[in-house]
Write an enzyme that holds these catalytic residues in place. Structure first.
Site, PDB file in Angstrom:
ATOM      1  N   SER A  53       0.835  -1.199   0.000  1.00 55.10           N
ATOM      2  CA  SER A  53       0.000   0.000   0.000  1.00 55.10           C
ATOM      3  C   SER A  53       0.866   1.244   0.000  1.00 55.10           C
ATOM      4  CB  SER A  53      -0.906   0.019   1.244  1.00 55.10           C
ATOM      5  OG  SER A  53      -1.588   1.254   1.352  1.00 55.10           O
ATOM      6  N   TYR A  71      -1.191   0.213  10.491  1.00 50.67           N
ATOM      7  CA  TYR A  71      -1.477  -0.244   9.124  1.00 50.67           C
ATOM      8  C   TYR A  71      -0.332   0.132   8.191  1.00 50.67           C
ATOM      9  CZ  TYR A  71      -3.621  -0.605   4.516  1.00 50.67           C
ATOM     10  OH  TYR A  71      -3.878  -0.927   3.196  1.00 50.67           O
TER      11      TYR A  71
END
Length: 248
Positions: free
Chosen positions: A143, A156
């Site tokens: 990501s 995250y």
């Protein structure tokens, strides 16, 4: 071209994973669908079969070494050696670090990072055997959050940064085996479930952002992965970013 490939896609019950599995199957690959939710996997498999493709439902928990080992044995018995592994399973818990429950952070790391480690390690023998004779790919979906600073996404983002670093190192270790390794970092993507657990006020902000950008459809991510897998055997695309044109 992904024709005749034997693929495993994790997180295949929805979002990017389901789109990738559907696209690879449409291109002629036999695709093993791995995720926890059997009912959702069966729905994706049925849609693939209806379109004339081949899919195998493999319910498993990527955080469990035993579950992943059993999945690898099942895929091997049904399809043989996997030559295209797409590690896509992931989750996102957004909350200020000081307020976040440790259990949520632990689960985030377990799914996003440990899951990639477990699955890659379990399927590496098959990938190595495949690479001796044909094009073989390991594609890890990371990501852009692993590169950007996003308040509320500390864990995250850290988990995804670790995935990207792991992927770069695996490329160095596996290049000699003929296994191509790609780190794919999506930005704002539409059609995933990552933001479904956000607080209402944050969900509203995300929805507004998606409308403004607009977000990239999951089918574009699937097209990109199919493109990566379809390059000639001597060509590797090690690091790719896909994001909306207006996202910075």
């Amino acid at each position: 071209m992904t024709t005749a490939r034997i693929a495993l896609v994790t997180g295949a019950a929805s979002g990017i994973g389901a789109a990738v599995a559907t696209r690879l199957a449409a291109d002629g690959a036999s695709v093993a669908l791995l995720a926890r939710r059997r009912d959702r996997l069966e729905k994706v498999a049925a849609e693939i079969a209806e379109a004339g493709g081949t899919a195998l439902v493999v319910p498993a928990d990527v955080t469990s070494e035993e579950s992943v080992a059993a999945a690898a044995a099942h895929v091997q018995s049904q399809f043989g050696d996997v030559d295209l592994l797409v590690n896509n399973a992931g989750l996102m818990h957004v909350e200020p670090f000081a307020d976040g429950p440790i259990d949520a952070w632990r689960r985030t790391v377990d799914v996003n990072l440990t899951g990639v480690i477990n699955v890659t390690h379990a399927f590496l023998p098959a990938l190595r055997r495949s690479a001796a004779a044909r094009t073989t790919d390991l594609i890890n979906v990371s990501s852009l959050a692993g590169e950007h600073i996003n308040p509320g996404m500390a864990v995250y983002g850290a988990s995804k940064a670790a995935v990207s670093h792991l992927t770069r190192t695996l490329r160095a270790e596996l290049a000699g085996d003929g296994i191509r390794v790609t780190d794919l970092e999506p930005g704002m993507i539409d059609g995933t479930e990552l933001a479904d657990s956000f607080p209402p006020e944050l969900q509203a902000a995300v929805d507004d952002l998606r409308a403004t950008l607009p977000a990239v459809p999951v089918t574009e991510v699937a097209d990109l992965i199919a493109y990566v897998a379809g390059r000639p055997r001597n060509v590797n695309l090690p690091h790719l970013i896909i994001q909306p044109s207006k996202e910075v």
